[in-house]
Design a protein around this motif. Sequence first.
Motif, PDB file in Angstrom:
ATOM      1  N   THR A  65       0.964  -1.247   0.055  1.00 46.45           N
ATOM      2  CA  THR A  65       0.038   0.139  -0.045  1.00 46.45           C
ATOM      3  C   THR A  65       0.829   1.229   0.013  1.00 46.45           C
ATOM      4  O   THR A  65       1.638   1.314   0.761  1.00 46.45           O
ATOM      5  N   VAL A  66       0.725   2.058  -1.087  1.00 52.49           N
ATOM      6  CA  VAL A  66       1.332   3.399  -1.140  1.00 52.49           C
ATOM      7  C   VAL A  66       0.476   4.631  -1.202  1.00 52.49           C
ATOM      8  O   VAL A  66      -0.459   4.592  -2.097  1.00 52.49           O
ATOM      9  N   ASN A  67       0.510   5.417  -0.164  1.00 57.69           N
ATOM     10  CA  ASN A  67      -0.276   6.706  -0.257  1.00 57.69           C
ATOM     11  C   ASN A  67      -2.005   6.129  -0.280  1.00 57.69           C
ATOM     12  O   ASN A  67      -2.542   6.836  -0.824  1.00 57.69           O
ATOM     13  N   GLY A  68      -2.010   5.143   0.606  1.00 60.50           N
ATOM     14  CA  GLY A  68      -3.434   4.582   0.859  1.00 60.50           C
ATOM     15  C   GLY A  68      -3.758   3.821  -0.386  1.00 60.50           C
ATOM     16  O   GLY A  68      -5.231   3.509  -0.249  1.00 60.50           O
ATOM     17  N   GLN A  69      -3.232   3.472  -1.390  1.00 62.40           N
ATOM     18  CA  GLN A  69      -3.764   2.761  -2.473  1.00 62.40           C
ATOM     19  C   GLN A  69      -2.915   1.625  -2.650  1.00 62.40           C
ATOM     20  O   GLN A  69      -1.855   1.404  -2.474  1.00 62.40           O
ATOM     21  N   GLU A 101       6.534   2.618   1.777  1.00 60.39           N
ATOM     22  CA  GLU A 101       6.871   4.137   1.405  1.00 60.39           C
ATOM     23  C   GLU A 101       8.048   4.954   2.285  1.00 60.39           C
ATOM     24  O   GLU A 101       8.471   5.996   1.782  1.00 60.39           O
ATOM     25  N   LYS A 102       9.137   3.658   2.932  1.00 61.86           N
ATOM     26  CA  LYS A 102      10.233   4.196   3.296  1.00 61.86           C
ATOM     27  C   LYS A 102      11.221   3.335   2.667  1.00 61.86           C
ATOM     28  O   LYS A 102      12.422   4.003   2.680  1.00 61.86           O
ATOM     29  N   ARG A 110       8.079   5.061  -6.140  1.00 60.84           N
ATOM     30  CA  ARG A 110       7.422   5.800  -5.621  1.00 60.84           C
ATOM     31  C   ARG A 110       7.357   7.298  -6.488  1.00 60.84           C
ATOM     32  O   ARG A 110       6.635   7.927  -6.496  1.00 60.84           O
ATOM     33  N   ARG A 113       5.223   6.874  -9.560  1.00 61.57           N
ATOM     34  CA  ARG A 113       3.917   7.252  -9.344  1.00 61.57           C
ATOM     35  C   ARG A 113       3.358   8.814  -9.084  1.00 61.57           C
ATOM     36  O   ARG A 113       2.552   9.325  -9.213  1.00 61.57           O
ATOM     37  N   ARG A 114       4.465   9.517  -8.832  1.00 64.15           N
ATOM     38  CA  ARG A 114       4.357  10.997  -8.747  1.00 64.15           C
ATOM     39  C   ARG A 114       4.528  11.793  -9.938  1.00 64.15           C
ATOM     40  O   ARG A 114       4.002  12.693 -10.182  1.00 64.15           O
TER      41      ARG A 114
END
Length: 583
Positions: A65-69, A101-102, A110, A113-114
């Motif tokens: 799960t990354v950024n709640g997704q 996420e870390k 990451r 995705r941005r």
Amino acid sequence: MTRIRDHRAAARAQGRHFSWLTYVLYAAGRAMAAHPEANAAIRGRIRPKVVRFPSAHGKFTMDHTVNGQRVVLSAIIPHVQSAGLAEIQRQVDYYTRGDAEKLPEFAGARLLRRLPWVLGSAAYRSRTRPLRTRATTVGTFAVTSLSHRDVDGFHSTGGTTVTLGLGRIADRPVVRDGAVSVAPVLRLNLTFDHRVIDGAEAADLLTDLKQALEQFEDPSAGDDGTNDVGELKQFVLAHTRGQRVTDHEDVLARIRTDAEGDGSWAAEWTRSARALERDGRLLDACRHYTMARFPFVDGPARQRALDDTVRTFDQWRRGDRDIERLEVDLPTGRVVAWATGMSDGVRRPVLIVSGGIVTVKEQWASTLRAIRRLGMAGIVTEMPGVGENTLPYDQDSWRMLSHLLDHVSDRADVADSYALALSFSGHLALRCALEDSRIRAVLTAGAPIDTLFTDRRWQANLPRITVDTLAHLMGKEAGSALGELPSWGLSPDQLRALTIPVRYVACDRDEIIPGADVDLLARHVRDIEILRHDDVHGAPAHAAETQLWLIRSLLRVRRVKAPVHLVIDLLYRLARRRAAAAG
């Protein structure tokens, strides 16, 4: 999957956990190594080019799960064809249990995705398209699993020539010896790139993998030598990269065991070293012999490798009249070192250089000439019990550094001495500096301070290779060696008593040196600067940065204002930017 199920249950009873995925990665890596035609990648449409890789790098996918997704991420286990089950499981756990996420390994994902889709797609292609880096960025085969759901089988493409799809493992009726029985069965699916291999090769590969799983045998049951090969390959990277050891990927790909004979650690590194020596590349040969004796001498093969390490270095240094051999006899043994800058009658400041518990002095060959360019005299030595140093490693080992300074006091300005002491020798240098005022600064990386010596919980999770090496240097059994360490730690009072500059390189994911040791330094040492890397012990991904920062720190504590200071500072800043861009 009957035999694997039984092995998995027996391991669980012993407190060890192995996932089904780990067994498939273990078997698939060996199957891919046996089918080099499939362990390949292709690029180009009009004029396609195929490259075959000497080592199998297994990619596997996982839910995160990354950024709640909810997303699917992938990770790569290098040299999986020779990694043991425990090493594969350790890496699987690291990626599946870590925070997506870390974890620095997912920084690229990451970032993608941005980015806008067009930029992200272009960035991904630029990273994965080159064939020379395809194995390490995409893997040479992929394994993806939906076994956590009621999925029996599926086909997927993972960007590699071969992709394995794993469904659930369920009890099913099977026929054995003419009778129907119930057994755990895995539906194993293979997708392949027809531009690289044909169906016959794919069928042979899948059949071999099926048989490897059905006929699985415990890889630790036989005599695989002193060390776990997976650990050896993991921890040697800091040395191969930092020392610029040539062709290390090819050598590691051939290693299957730590026992004797072809395919063993010592034999394959030695074979490579001899080829380099025949070509007249003495220093490269020396480095390969050094790797052959890594991590310590445990038998004739590694002893021969150590002898050849010293021999080839001695041949190489004869072309440089200013490099000499020092031998210091002490009541408990002999210290041997290579020295420079003492042959012309000029008394220069001294730099003592030493590595950790697995590093011999010959690995610092290039450092000797660099020391002269800095206007210093140099002494390159090794830890007690390492290489030619016959002293025992004990609580008083720090005195060795003082004895070395005494030995050259008539030829160098030993009152102005500095210690570049990495890992465990950094602890010796700090301890010596408390008693010997001739040491004006200590520069170190990954040095234990106190917690490693005193915290039994931390010691329980130390890599086996670290514990075995420490025991060897101490002349103790592995089970009892750590029990003698608690009195070796440096207390807060001792750290506060250090009035000299201390420069320390720390790694946030160090599996050997606890973060609490770095915190102790930061709180109690008066003149302390710390460079932090998001890396494992030895900072294998930041070798250039570490080396340049330590040299820059040495020049700064000596207040050197020569042009070399500006050059080193610029090179360090460039290395930092390059590492940040790569991350």
